[in-house]
Scaffold this active site. Structure first.
Site, mmCIF file in Angstrom:
data_model
loop_
_atom_site.group_PDB
_atom_site.id
_atom_site.type_symbol
_atom_site.label_atom_id
_atom_site.label_comp_id
_atom_site.label_asym_id
_atom_site.label_seq_id
_atom_site.Cartn_x
_atom_site.Cartn_y
_atom_site.Cartn_z
ATOM 1 N N HIS A 1 22.667 8.793 5.502
ATOM 2 C CA HIS A 1 23.328 7.600 4.977
ATOM 3 C C HIS A 1 24.553 8.102 4.241
ATOM 4 C CE1 HIS A 1 24.016 4.001 2.538
ATOM 5 N NE2 HIS A 1 24.104 4.806 1.516
ATOM 6 N N CYS B 1 26.001 2.030 8.048
ATOM 7 C CA CYS B 1 26.734 2.573 6.912
ATOM 8 C C CYS B 1 27.696 3.657 7.354
ATOM 9 C CB CYS B 1 25.755 3.134 5.890
ATOM 10 S SG CYS B 1 24.640 4.354 6.572
#
Lengths: 169, 628
Positions: free
Chosen positions: A39, A109
């Protein structure tokens, strides 16, 4: 025009949301080795910005529940000011990066971080991050889990949304 | 050049001008957050000219355009060349709008991060009430009063920020979120807030509370998913009670204890446990996950659908060991809490490699020695300690759907199987796998098989059978191979062994973490299907079930043997926990026999082994075999 020509440093915070489990278990489960489930978030002007199930969000650097990043990549410098950047993010949030457009595999993301990084510095983020979804999907196991995973949104808590649309549902 | 820039009809001349002044025309992509356009411009032109082109294309004023390339803002006086803008490159554009100031949250980057720095949004059930009052404009006043943490208040103390609060909902929300964050980090603050009379006043007004809770977007999404929650919210009595609870921690504890006691009572009712678990899964878990999202979420915990289960947890070893023995005295609360926890982790781990578990064929894979790995054995142990693991794993809804999809699509299953590294080295295995896959999948769908797996008592019986098999294996290794050929389709001397091989490919539910552990349910599985038919009838009928497709071929014999070895190996490590030496196992009995006067240890041992530890039978044997 009083331009100060200030430049702000831009960093990429990379988090492994599996906290090391992917490294250990991925080869057994997927048949290929993944070092982490990444992430990412972009840190600029003293704030961290990322895209999740709630849309674009921001928080103090390292302020999500994920804590400190596993690694930090320096993306360079930018002259984009705070205001300009917020303007840009708002536009992004209204167009391609709204809360509803989040897709775990294709539009997540890391997609956001990549785009913002290019906007700010012209550089892309390391490819091992953006290649992750295709890596997973290329395993039969990933294919199997796909319907399950498509409903997942990764939204590390501890942030607030930039294009908050609370109460307007 | 400057003269030309103003005139519209001179577009053509413009480009011509540009073309004539410099060399090549390049195509530059101009990208906005919403849009992307290709613009042809001369290589040598200035940024101002570029902006002109852009303003025409994007229908915006030149003043509003901000161009960014490689991290630099392009000023009008610069040239494209200066920045290295060449053919095919992308330049970013931001069109400044009047909304700009509103969108940005704080005034300058330098402001202490009161408005901007956020925290998790609405929490779960109990907490939104204390937090939300802090968020409301009224709440701002009283909240600083009781609680004195400086960092929070410094924002509130700054009136200019308060003024900013009215603008856009984003500000408001951030304040609230930050409040919540502070609350989370400082529990005393919560109690202080609760004591504040204004807050208490608000809390005693159920309507207001409800409004606040409903306004929270997290709650909204939660409510959409679970209409029961909205019913709960609409019940004023319940709301008042909840608020009382939130206010009074002692009362809360009492409630929890009562609830736990009630739950544990429920558990003991037949079928009660299932109802409980269903309740938990349907109602509580989404709420917990919603709450958890705020405070700590392993994003992968949303795997497995509906954000229920934590994913990719290591399925073996130490993590599970402290699980309580469900057959022990039920401890209020703990048993209730753990099984859902088990559901959580085990279900997920069950999901993942369940596919790679063509359990019937696991027998052969077991023989490969994987079974004796410590991981596997500890798993055996865990499974034996907590049969509910199986139950949980199997009953997970997505497990079922996955199994169904597997059954419908054997190709996928076989493909996944093949790719599993554990099977990779053994093409023979794979072949066998492929053959037996459809049959096995059918079996898995068989609710009876599942039912057996989920019945803890059946599991226990299975363990006992395993032990028996192990004994057989060690004591009479010669017996086993002879059992094997008969075991498959035809009848068998011993009903049990016949039943086992027959049942093996069938009745083996999938949900075991990892391929290795996959063998474990394989172990109880076969025995399970043999348990119902029990002892009496020679297995001719039973044996003919699914494995009829496989003949009593040598490869099958090998399979059986390996499986049985696995039984022996597995149970030795896990279930009984006792070492394999019969002597040690029957130590107690041996002593007894010696005390009774049977001094021939050898004979005693033999007799004990033959009777499986039954002293009386052993004595009879000894007496019968003694010459005098």
């Amino acid at each position: 025009m009083d331009q100060e020509n200030t430049s702000f440093s831009v960093k990429l915070y990379i988090y492994d949301i599996s906290k090391g489990m992917a490294r250990q278990l991925s080869s057994a489960m997927l048949g290929k080795q993944l070092d982490g489930i990444w992430h990412t978030a972009v840190v600029i002007h003293g704030e961290e910005f990322f895209y999740g199930g709630e849309g674009i969000s921001s928080c103090p650097p390292g302020g999500t529940i994920l804590g400190h990043p596993d690694s930090v990549v320096d993306l360079g410098e930018t002259e984009v000011t705070d205001d300009l950047f917020m303007n840009y993010l708002t536009s992004l949030g209204e167009s391609t990066y709204s809360a509803e457009s989040y897709k775990l595999f294709e539009h997540n993301c890391n997609t956001f971080s990549n785009e913002v990084a290019q906007f700010l510095t012209g550089r892309k983020i390391p490819s091992y991050i953006t290649d992750l979804p295709s890596e997973v999907l290329s395993t039969p196991f990933g294919q199997l889990l796909r319907p399950l995973l498509d409903s997942v949104a990764i939204t590390p808590p501890g942030s607030n949304s930039i294009n908050g649309r609370y109460g307007q549902r | 050049m400057a003269e030309n820039s103003g005139t519209d009809p001179a577009v053509n001349t413009n480009t011509e001008e540009n073309a004539s002044t410099s060399g090549t025309i390049i195509m530059v992509t101009v990208k906005t957050p919403k849009d992307k356009e290709e613009i042809a411009i001369s290589e040598d032109s200035s940024v101002a000219q570029f902006k002109e082109e852009i303003s025409k294309r994007f229908k915006a004023k030149q003043d509003q355009l901000v161009l960014i390339f490689a991290g630099k803002i392009l000023k009008d006086g610069d040239t494209l060349n200066q920045h290295g803008i060449k053919d095919g490159l992308t330049v970013h554009l931001v069109i400044k709008t009047a909304q700009n100031s509103q969108a940005s949250v704080s005034t300058t980057p330098g402001t202490p991060p009161v408005n901007r720095s956020g925290s998790g949004t609405g929490t779960g059930t109990a907490n939104p009430s204390p937090a939300s009052p802090g968020g409301t404009a009224q709440g701002t006043g009283p909240t600083p009063a009781p609680a004195q943490p400086a960092n929070l208040l410094s924002g509130f103390g700054d009136l200019s920020n308060l003024a900013g609060m009215g603008m856009g909902s984003s500000n408001f929300m951030e304040l609230q979120q930050q409040m919540q964050r502070q609350l989370m980090s400082n529990p005393e603050m919560l109690s202080q807030i609760m004591e504040n009379p204004l807050v208490q006043n608000m809390m005693s007004n159920p309507d207001l509370m409800r409004q606040m809770i409903v306004a929270n977007p997290q709650m909204q999404s939660l409510m959409e998913r679970n209409p029961e929650i909205s019913h709960m919210l609409n019940n004023p009595e319940l709301m008042r009670q909840t608020m009382e609870l939130a206010r009074n921690p002692a009362m809360m504890q009492e409630m929890m204890r009562n609830q736990d006691r009630a739950l544990s009572n429920l558990e003991s009712i037949p079928g009660g446990y299932n109802a409980l678990r269903r309740m938990y899964t349907d109602i509580q878990e989404p709420m917990f996950s919603a709450a958890r999202e705020q405070f700590g979420n392993n994003p992968f915990s949303a795997l497995g659908g509906n954000g229920e289960n934590s994913g990719v947890q290591p399925s073996r070893t130490e993590n599970r060991e402290p699980l309580p023995n469900p057959w022990g005295p039920p401890t209020p609360g703990s048993t209730e809490n753990r099984p859902p926890g088990t559901t959580t982790s085990s279900s997920t781990s069950g999901t993942t490699p369940s596919v790679s578990n063509p359990l019937g064929i696991d027998a052969s894979s077991l023989g490969n020695g994987m079974f004796n790995s410590p991981g596997m054995q500890s798993l055996m142990q865990q499974i034996s300690e907590n049969p509910q693991l199986m139950q949980n794993m199997l009953s997970a809804p997505y497990m079922r759907s996955m199994m169904q999809s597997l059954a419908q699509n054997p190709d996928v299953a076989s493909q996944v199987l093949m790719n599993n590294p554990l099977f990779a080295g053994n093409p023979q295995l794979q072949e066998q796998l492929r053959h037996q896959l459809p049959v096995f999948l059918q079996q898995m769908q068989n609710p009876e098989a599942l039912g057996v797996m989920t019945n803890p008592r059946a599991m226990q019986a299975l363990m006992q059978i395993q032990q028996g098999l192990q004994t057989l294996q060690t004591e009479c290794p010669g017996l086993m191979p002879s059992l094997v050929p008969g075991g498959l389709p035809g009848g068998l001397p011993g009903g049990l062994p016949g039943g086992i091989p027959a049942g093996m490919p069938g009745g083996i539910p999938g949900g075991i973490p990892g391929v290795i552990p996959g063998g474990i349910p394989g172990v109880p599985g076969p025995a399970a299907s043999s348990v119902p038919p029990e002892n009496p009838p020679p297995p001719s009928g039973q044996g003919s079930t699914p494995t009829s497709s496989a003949g009593a071929s040598p490869s099958q014999q090998q399979l059986m043997q390996q499986m049985l070895q696995m039984f022996a190996g597995g149970s030795a490590g896990g279930i009984a926990g006792s070492p394999q030496t019969p002597e040690v196992r029957f130590q107690g009995q041996l002593d007894q026999l010696t005390a009774m006067g049977f001094i021939n240890r050898e004979a005693n041992l033999q007799a004990l082994i033959a009777t499986g530890g039954d002293i009386n039978a052993a004595i009879e044997r000894l007496l019968g075999s003694q010459p005098s």
